[in-house]
Scaffold this active site. Sequence first.
Site, PDB file in Angstrom:
ATOM      1  N   GLY A  12       0.807  -1.217   0.000  1.00 42.29           N
ATOM      2  CA  GLY A  12       0.000   0.000   0.000  1.00 42.29           C
ATOM      3  C   GLY A  12       0.844   1.273   0.000  1.00 42.29           C
ATOM      4  O   GLY A  12       1.985   1.288   0.459  1.00 42.29           O
ATOM      5  N   ARG A  16      -2.666   8.206   3.779  1.00 40.58           N
ATOM      6  CA  ARG A  16      -2.957   9.018   4.957  1.00 40.58           C
ATOM      7  C   ARG A  16      -1.691   9.399   5.733  1.00 40.58           C
ATOM      8  O   ARG A  16      -1.728  10.226   6.623  1.00 40.58           O
ATOM      9  CB  ARG A  16      -3.948   8.258   5.860  1.00 40.58           C
ATOM     10  CG  ARG A  16      -5.332   8.120   5.252  1.00 40.58           C
ATOM     11  CD  ARG A  16      -6.167   7.038   5.934  1.00 40.58           C
ATOM     12  NE  ARG A  16      -5.875   5.689   5.425  1.00 40.58           N
ATOM     13  CZ  ARG A  16      -6.524   4.588   5.788  1.00 40.58           C
ATOM     14  NH1 ARG A  16      -7.484   4.654   6.686  1.00 40.58           N
ATOM     15  NH2 ARG A  16      -6.213   3.408   5.280  1.00 40.58           N
ATOM     16  N   GLY A 141     -12.888  -2.325   9.623  1.00 39.68           N
ATOM     17  CA  GLY A 141     -13.956  -3.163   9.105  1.00 39.68           C
ATOM     18  C   GLY A 141     -14.719  -3.755  10.286  1.00 39.68           C
ATOM     19  O   GLY A 141     -14.136  -4.066  11.321  1.00 39.68           O
ATOM     20  N   ARG A 441      55.525  30.333  22.977  1.00 44.25           N
ATOM     21  CA  ARG A 441      54.645  31.395  23.445  1.00 44.25           C
ATOM     22  C   ARG A 441      55.365  32.695  23.121  1.00 44.25           C
ATOM     23  O   ARG A 441      56.565  32.818  23.412  1.00 44.25           O
ATOM     24  CB  ARG A 441      54.493  31.239  24.957  1.00 44.25           C
ATOM     25  CG  ARG A 441      53.402  32.048  25.567  1.00 44.25           C
ATOM     26  CD  ARG A 441      53.496  31.936  27.065  1.00 44.25           C
ATOM     27  NE  ARG A 441      52.949  30.706  27.618  1.00 44.25           N
ATOM     28  CZ  ARG A 441      53.157  30.333  28.887  1.00 44.25           C
ATOM     29  NH1 ARG A 441      53.938  31.040  29.686  1.00 44.25           N
ATOM     30  NH2 ARG A 441      52.626  29.237  29.336  1.00 44.25           N
TER      31      ARG A 441
HETATM   32  C1  UD1 Z   1      -7.871  -3.151   6.669  1.00 44.05           C
HETATM   33  C2  UD1 Z   1      -9.105  -4.033   6.547  1.00 44.05           C
HETATM   34  C3  UD1 Z   1     -10.067  -3.668   7.660  1.00 44.05           C
HETATM   35  C4  UD1 Z   1      -9.391  -3.847   9.003  1.00 44.05           C
HETATM   36  C5  UD1 Z   1      -8.072  -3.068   9.066  1.00 44.05           C
HETATM   37  C6  UD1 Z   1      -7.300  -3.501  10.300  1.00 44.05           C
HETATM   38  C7  UD1 Z   1      -9.418  -4.507   4.156  1.00 44.05           C
HETATM   39  C8  UD1 Z   1     -10.218  -4.225   2.945  1.00 44.05           C
HETATM   40  N1  UD1 Z   1      -9.725  -3.838   5.259  1.00 44.05           N
HETATM   41  O1  UD1 Z   1      -8.291  -1.803   6.453  1.00 44.05           O
HETATM   42  O2  UD1 Z   1     -11.227  -4.492   7.611  1.00 44.05           O
HETATM   43  O3  UD1 Z   1     -10.263  -3.445  10.037  1.00 44.05           O
HETATM   44  O4  UD1 Z   1      -7.245  -3.345   7.935  1.00 44.05           O
HETATM   45  O5  UD1 Z   1      -6.117  -2.765  10.487  1.00 44.05           O
HETATM   46  O6  UD1 Z   1      -8.566  -5.375   4.112  1.00 44.05           O
HETATM   47  N2  UD1 Z   1      -2.160  -3.234   0.966  1.00 44.05           N
HETATM   48  C9  UD1 Z   1      -1.575  -3.813  -0.139  1.00 44.05           C
HETATM   49  N3  UD1 Z   1      -2.127  -3.603  -1.368  1.00 44.05           N
HETATM   50  C10 UD1 Z   1      -3.250  -2.883  -1.549  1.00 44.05           C
HETATM   51  C11 UD1 Z   1      -3.865  -2.288  -0.416  1.00 44.05           C
HETATM   52  C12 UD1 Z   1      -3.304  -2.501   0.831  1.00 44.05           C
HETATM   53  O7  UD1 Z   1      -0.543  -4.486  -0.018  1.00 44.05           O
HETATM   54  O8  UD1 Z   1      -3.673  -2.751  -2.705  1.00 44.05           O
HETATM   55  C13 UD1 Z   1      -1.564  -3.458   2.302  1.00 44.05           C
HETATM   56  C14 UD1 Z   1      -1.136  -2.166   2.977  1.00 44.05           C
HETATM   57  O9  UD1 Z   1       0.245  -1.885   2.723  1.00 44.05           O
HETATM   58  C15 UD1 Z   1      -1.374  -2.461   4.447  1.00 44.05           C
HETATM   59  C16 UD1 Z   1      -2.469  -3.521   4.456  1.00 44.05           C
HETATM   60  O10 UD1 Z   1      -2.536  -4.034   3.146  1.00 44.05           O
HETATM   61  O11 UD1 Z   1      -0.220  -2.991   5.056  1.00 44.05           O
HETATM   62  C17 UD1 Z   1      -3.813  -2.967   4.897  1.00 44.05           C
HETATM   63  O12 UD1 Z   1      -4.231  -1.938   3.992  1.00 44.05           O
HETATM   64  P1  UD1 Z   1      -4.954  -0.616   4.487  1.00 44.05           P
HETATM   65  O13 UD1 Z   1      -5.255   0.218   3.319  1.00 44.05           O
HETATM   66  O14 UD1 Z   1      -4.194  -0.010   5.594  1.00 44.05           O
HETATM   67  O15 UD1 Z   1      -6.327  -1.209   5.054  1.00 44.05           O
HETATM   68  P2  UD1 Z   1      -7.270  -0.582   6.168  1.00 44.05           P
HETATM   69  O16 UD1 Z   1      -8.059   0.514   5.578  1.00 44.05           O
HETATM   70  O17 UD1 Z   1      -6.499  -0.292   7.380  1.00 44.05           O
HETATM   71 CA    CA Z   2      -4.364  -0.250   7.903  1.00 45.01          CA
END
Ligand code: UD1
Ligand code: CA
Length: 455
Positions: A12, A16, A141, A441
């Site tokens: 990801g 944020r 979630g 000195r």
């Molecule tokens: C996610 C969960 C949510 C949970 C929360 C807990 C999903 C859809 N939602 O939300 O239910 O309550 O974590 O902390 O899974 N990542 C990828 N590829 C992507 C998107 C994300 O590798 O395309 C990785 C990110 O680097 C991160 C992790 O997945 O380490 C979680 O992604 P993030 O976008 O933070 O999910 P949350 O909105 O926190």
């Molecule tokens: Ca997260």
Amino acid sequence: MNDLDIVILAAGIGKRMNSNTPKVLHKIGNKHMLQYVIETALNLNPRSINIVYGFCGELLKSVINGAFPNNNFNWHVQELQLGTGHALKCTLNGLQNKGKTLILYGDVPLIGSDILQSMINIYNNNVIILVSKIDNPDGYGRIIRDTKNNVLKIVEDKDLDYDQKFIQEINTGFYIFPNEFIHTNINQLTNNNKQSEYYLTDLVGLAYNYLEIKALENGNTLKLLGVNDKEQLEKIERIYQSEIAIKLLKTGLSIIDRNRLDIRGDVTFGKDCLIDINCILEGSVELGCNVTIEANCILRNVRIGNNVVIKAFSYIEDSCIDNECVIGPFARMRSDVHISNNSRIGNFVEIKKSTINQNTKINHLSYIGDAQVGENVNIGAGVITCNYDGKNKNKTVIEDGSFIGSGSMIVAPVTIGENSLIGAGSVITLNTPSNELTLSRSKQVTIKGWKKRKK
Ligand code: UD1
Ligand code: CA
């Protein structure tokens, strides 16, 4: 038989965080978040660790491979970050058909292997999800249950109906699925939701009709917090620091205020050590017995012997201090410094790449660089080793028993012979003989009949 595969999602962007650094490389206790997750994964002895990388991928890969030089991870690139479900899909060729997969998020760093092991222990060809009840579930979630209280699905925060917003049971982001289930169902995920992402969480809803879904509840919510922004990063840093401080206190380190100490590495200590407020200990810090670190000190990769006091506001890096020494206040050691037993380094003394032998005193306002200083040496106030000629760093040797008068400039390369006495204010450019007084000195003059100018 070991049939455990682990997937860590780390591709990801971390929008944020408002940063050019990938989110999972942000640090807690000066260590990347992803490192903690990988260490936890390694503790579980899986047959494979699959890491999904994407944003700033090459940087991420090289940082992690550097931190774990003896491990072979399966790296899976996710070119476009289309969601956590899509990220899992990118790992399919690393997951065997049989066995189970534990999925971890790289942005939840404090999860310990004990919690994950308890998920593994209850696995029985079903789906295990780790849930928790928290007071402020915003952003997470939510776990939706059917009329029989079985888990029906997970709904993301942004997709919740109004009354679902009040559900306090959250998805912590840790799951075990049978590999077979992942292989057959992953292509059924759609991105038909508020964020137009392929959600991993939808796999739970897909499993509802085929497999038992077990929600393991964990009450230690502090360990399950994720990092999505800088406020959460700071929060988790404080949780981490408080855990370390408690561990150190319980094992016998005296800490004046656990909220005003930061440990960013590994600390070992003997009996009767004390750390006053506002100190930072970084890298590897070893304290012998009876060591006191006064307020506002920074120690980075430092080894300290027994019965040592580091007085307030000292900054010590990559150095070693033996027994019975007193250092500071306001001392600075700037790498490769070795202070031997019973020496005293006082205020506003900077030392770099030097050895100071035992019973030596450098008490005030000095710079000692690239020097070898003997035993029983006394260096007066304001002495400077002029080690740099604009091109090279040159060495100063000050032999045992010498006394360097205040305000002397020792222009290296030069050797001050044993038991030399150097007169105050000297500029020493040539080697000095042992057991003699040397001074350079200009003669003091008095201008007779001088009158103060009238204004
Ligand atoms: C996610 C969960 C949510 C949970 C929360 C807990 C999903 C859809 N939602 O939300 O239910 O309550 O974590 O902390 O899974 N990542 C990828 N590829 C992507 C998107 C994300 O590798 O395309 C990785 C990110 O680097 C991160 C992790 O997945 O380490 C979680 O992604 P993030 O976008 O933070 O999910 P949350 O909105 O926190
Ligand atoms: Ca997260």
